[in-house]
Write a protein that holds these residues in place. Sequence first.
Motif, PDB file in Angstrom:
ATOM      1  N   LYS A 124     -12.271  -0.380   5.977  1.00 47.70           N
ATOM      2  CA  LYS A 124     -11.715   1.262   5.289  1.00 47.70           C
ATOM      3  C   LYS A 124     -10.304   1.090   4.625  1.00 47.70           C
ATOM      4  N   TRP A 125      -9.051  -0.006   4.768  1.00 45.14           N
ATOM      5  CA  TRP A 125      -8.413  -0.011   4.292  1.00 45.14           C
ATOM      6  C   TRP A 125      -8.237  -1.439   2.929  1.00 45.14           C
ATOM      7  N   TYR A 126      -9.435  -1.803   2.980  1.00 42.55           N
ATOM      8  CA  TYR A 126      -9.576  -3.160   1.463  1.00 42.55           C
ATOM      9  C   TYR A 126     -11.121  -2.995   1.363  1.00 42.55           C
ATOM     10  N   GLY A 127     -11.358  -1.827   1.118  1.00 45.70           N
ATOM     11  CA  GLY A 127     -13.120  -1.132   0.543  1.00 45.70           C
ATOM     12  C   GLY A 127     -14.080  -1.733   1.209  1.00 45.70           C
ATOM     13  N   GLY A 128     -14.459  -3.262   2.441  1.00 46.26           N
ATOM     14  CA  GLY A 128     -15.426  -3.589   3.008  1.00 46.26           C
ATOM     15  C   GLY A 128     -15.646  -2.620   3.265  1.00 46.26           C
ATOM     16  N   LYS A 129     -16.803  -3.383   4.214  1.00 40.75           N
ATOM     17  CA  LYS A 129     -18.613  -2.686   4.876  1.00 40.75           C
ATOM     18  C   LYS A 129     -18.296  -3.612   6.290  1.00 40.75           C
ATOM     19  N   PHE A 145     -16.869 -14.089  11.166  1.00 43.41           N
ATOM     20  CA  PHE A 145     -17.286 -12.733  11.378  1.00 43.41           C
ATOM     21  C   PHE A 145     -16.156 -12.294  12.788  1.00 43.41           C
ATOM     22  N   SER A 146     -15.602 -11.143  12.350  1.00 46.50           N
ATOM     23  CA  SER A 146     -15.194  -9.948  13.283  1.00 46.50           C
ATOM     24  C   SER A 146     -15.781  -9.490  14.043  1.00 46.50           C
ATOM     25  N   MET A 147     -15.719  -9.317  15.427  1.00 48.85           N
ATOM     26  CA  MET A 147     -16.722  -8.612  15.864  1.00 48.85           C
ATOM     27  C   MET A 147     -15.788  -7.867  16.837  1.00 48.85           C
ATOM     28  N   ALA A 148     -14.814  -8.290  17.098  1.00 48.82           N
ATOM     29  CA  ALA A 148     -13.333  -6.936  17.291  1.00 48.82           C
ATOM     30  C   ALA A 148     -13.372  -5.459  17.583  1.00 48.82           C
ATOM     31  N   ASP A 149     -14.263  -4.896  17.103  1.00 48.46           N
ATOM     32  CA  ASP A 149     -14.829  -3.550  17.461  1.00 48.46           C
ATOM     33  C   ASP A 149     -14.835  -2.962  18.632  1.00 48.46           C
ATOM     34  N   ARG A 150     -15.762  -3.631  19.653  1.00 43.86           N
ATOM     35  CA  ARG A 150     -16.487  -3.749  20.545  1.00 43.86           C
ATOM     36  C   ARG A 150     -15.351  -3.746  21.830  1.00 43.86           C
ATOM     37  N   GLN A 151     -13.948  -4.504  21.028  1.00 44.73           N
ATOM     38  CA  GLN A 151     -12.828  -5.195  22.478  1.00 44.73           C
ATOM     39  C   GLN A 151     -12.014  -3.971  22.849  1.00 44.73           C
ATOM     40  N   ASP A 152     -11.915  -3.099  21.843  1.00 45.36           N
ATOM     41  CA  ASP A 152     -11.093  -2.040  22.031  1.00 45.36           C
ATOM     42  C   ASP A 152     -11.317  -1.001  21.688  1.00 45.36           C
ATOM     43  N   ASP A 153     -10.386   0.243  21.953  1.00 42.20           N
ATOM     44  CA  ASP A 153     -10.848   1.867  21.490  1.00 42.20           C
ATOM     45  C   ASP A 153     -11.141   1.680  20.432  1.00 42.20           C
ATOM     46  N   TYR A 154     -12.187   2.604  19.828  1.00 40.88           N
ATOM     47  CA  TYR A 154     -12.418   2.530  18.339  1.00 40.88           C
ATOM     48  C   TYR A 154     -11.222   3.036  17.530  1.00 40.88           C
ATOM     49  N   LEU A 155     -10.250   3.534  17.288  1.00 39.42           N
ATOM     50  CA  LEU A 155      -9.110   4.133  16.727  1.00 39.42           C
ATOM     51  C   LEU A 155      -8.326   3.626  16.218  1.00 39.42           C
ATOM     52  N   THR A 156      -8.904   1.316  17.038  1.00 41.88           N
ATOM     53  CA  THR A 156      -7.666   0.342  16.153  1.00 41.88           C
ATOM     54  C   THR A 156      -8.622  -0.249  15.615  1.00 41.88           C
ATOM     55  N   GLN A 157      -9.915   0.555  15.193  1.00 40.52           N
ATOM     56  CA  GLN A 157     -10.699  -0.380  14.170  1.00 40.52           C
ATOM     57  C   GLN A 157     -10.122  -0.934  12.550  1.00 40.52           C
ATOM     58  N   VAL A 158      -9.465   0.378  12.553  1.00 37.39           N
ATOM     59  CA  VAL A 158      -8.840   0.748  10.668  1.00 37.39           C
ATOM     60  C   VAL A 158      -8.033  -0.335  10.413  1.00 37.39           C
ATOM     61  N   GLY A 159      -6.621  -0.121  11.525  1.00 39.63           N
ATOM     62  CA  GLY A 159      -5.855  -0.975  10.871  1.00 39.63           C
ATOM     63  C   GLY A 159      -6.101  -2.252  12.102  1.00 39.63           C
ATOM     64  N   ASP A 160      -6.712  -3.271  12.767  1.00 41.90           N
ATOM     65  CA  ASP A 160      -7.489  -4.181  13.071  1.00 41.90           C
ATOM     66  C   ASP A 160      -8.099  -4.665  11.806  1.00 41.90           C
ATOM     67  N   GLY A 161      -8.634  -4.049  11.383  1.00 39.81           N
ATOM     68  CA  GLY A 161      -9.508  -4.874  10.005  1.00 39.81           C
ATOM     69  C   GLY A 161      -8.840  -5.236   9.313  1.00 39.81           C
ATOM     70  N   LEU A 178       0.425  -1.277   0.238  1.00 30.51           N
ATOM     71  CA  LEU A 178       0.278  -0.548  -0.150  1.00 30.51           C
ATOM     72  C   LEU A 178       1.132   1.209  -0.172  1.00 30.51           C
ATOM     73  N   THR A 179       0.604   2.688  -0.330  1.00 30.07           N
ATOM     74  CA  THR A 179       1.054   3.914  -0.553  1.00 30.07           C
ATOM     75  C   THR A 179       0.330   4.568   0.350  1.00 30.07           C
ATOM     76  N   ASN A 180       1.193   5.877   0.710  1.00 35.24           N
ATOM     77  CA  ASN A 180       1.446   6.828   1.814  1.00 35.24           C
ATOM     78  C   ASN A 180       0.288   7.351   1.230  1.00 35.24           C
ATOM     79  N   LYS A 181      -0.823   7.653   0.250  1.00 32.95           N
ATOM     80  CA  LYS A 181      -1.963   7.938   0.492  1.00 32.95           C
ATOM     81  C   LYS A 181      -3.049   6.598   1.014  1.00 32.95           C
ATOM     82  N   THR A 182      -2.987   5.712   0.984  1.00 30.01           N
ATOM     83  CA  THR A 182      -3.424   4.729   1.634  1.00 30.01           C
ATOM     84  C   THR A 182      -4.281   5.378   3.313  1.00 30.01           C
ATOM     85  N   PHE A 183      -3.618   5.235   4.185  1.00 33.30           N
ATOM     86  CA  PHE A 183      -3.192   5.578   5.006  1.00 33.30           C
ATOM     87  C   PHE A 183      -3.256   7.064   5.711  1.00 33.30           C
ATOM     88  N   GLN A 184      -3.628   7.495   6.808  1.00 32.75           N
ATOM     89  CA  GLN A 184      -4.215   9.005   7.372  1.00 32.75           C
ATOM     90  C   GLN A 184      -3.011   9.009   8.723  1.00 32.75           C
TER      91      GLN A 184
END
Length: 367
Positions: free
Chosen positions: A182-187, A148-164, A17-23
Motif C-alpha cells: 500500500k505505502w509504495y504502490g505495490g500489489k 518473495f515476502s510471505m510474511a503476511d501469514r505470520q502475524d496479525d493482519y494489521l501489521t501488513q501495511v507497515g511491514d510491507g 513520506l507525509t501525514n497524508k500517506t499514513f492512516q
Amino acid sequence: MQELEIKLKEAGKISRLTNKTFQFPKELGEGFYSANYFLKSQKIVKENRANHRVTMQWFQRRDDTKLCGIDEVIAVLYTFAIHPEDLEILALDDGDIISSNEPVLKVTGRYEDFGFLESVIDGILARRTSVCTNVYNVMKVVGDTPVFSMADRQDDYLTQVGDGYATYIAGISKVSTDAQGKWYGGKGMGTMPHALIQICDGDLCKAADIYHATYPNEKVTALVDYNNDVTRDAVKLGKHLGHTLKAVRVDTSKALIDHYFDDKDTSGFDPHGVCKELIFALRKALDDNGLDFVQIVVSSSFTAEKIAEWKKLNVPVDLYGVGTYFVNNTTCGFTGDLVVLDGKDEAKEGRANYPSTRLKKVNYPIY
C-alpha cells in the motif's frame, strides 16, 4: 498514490513520506495506545511543571541495523502532538544504516505537548526497523536471486501495511498482499495454495489446469509437495503442462521427509523439510526429463543464515519465499529518553545527549 509513485521513481526509495500517506486511528491521539504512566505524567507536568522545553532522544543497541519507521513517527508527531508547529525535530532517514547507541530521532518541545507519544514511537521504530533489518540481512547474502515476502501469514493482519513498507525499504517489492504494497504502490502476487490441490482431490495436474483456465495469461507456478513426493510430482506436472509451467515451489514441512529419500541413505545429513539435497535432486530430475526451463521456488523456515549457506553451495534456487524470519520483532528495540531540560543536559544515570552529525532538521509541515 500517484504522487507517491513519482517519488519512488525519482528517488529509488520513499523519502520523507507525509501525514497524508499514513492512516492513523483517532484513538492514538486520545492516549488509547499510550502507556498509562505517560498519560499521568502529561497531566502532572501540565498542572505543575508546564512550559519547560525538553529534548527526547531515541536510539537502539545494535550495529549494522537498517532504520525504518522514521517518517511514520514524524507523521504521528505532526498529527497528534499538541502544537506540533512548536516542535523541533531532528531525524535520520528511513533506510539509513545505524549503529548501537546512535540517535535516530530527537524531538525538542514542551513535554506536555508530545511526551505521551513516547511508547507509541518506541513501538513503531522497533517494529519497522526489526522487519527492515531482517530483510536487509537476507538481501546481503542472497545475491541476484529474487526474494518473495510471505510474511503476511505470520502475524496479525494489521501489521501488513507497515511491514510491507519496511520490507520495501530494505529492497524487496515482491509481496503476498495488496496491503503490504500500500505505502509504495505495490500489489500482491502469487499462484496456487495447497487448498486448491486438496479441492481437486489431491490431483496436482487438475489443479494446475483449472488455474490456467481461470488465468490464461499467466504461466503456472505450482506447489509440488502436497503428496510429499516432490521430484516425481514436479516431473509429472512438467510433462503435463510443458512450457505453461513456469516454476515449481517446494514447501515441505520440517516434520516430514520427502519420499525421494525412502530408498536412500540419509545418515550424513538431515533430510527433513526443504533440504538442499532434495533441491539438487529436483533440479536433476527436471533437467533429465527435458524440463530445464522450469524454475525452482523454495519456502518454509528460510533465514538469512540458511540462504547464505545455500548460496555458497550453489543450491539451484530461482526464488526464495521468506515469512517468519522477516517479522521476528525482537531484532531491534528502541528507547526514548529525556536528555535535555531547558537547554541543559539532564538525563538519568547511564543516558546522555548523544551527539550526531547525521541528524537532519525536519521542517513543519511536511505536506
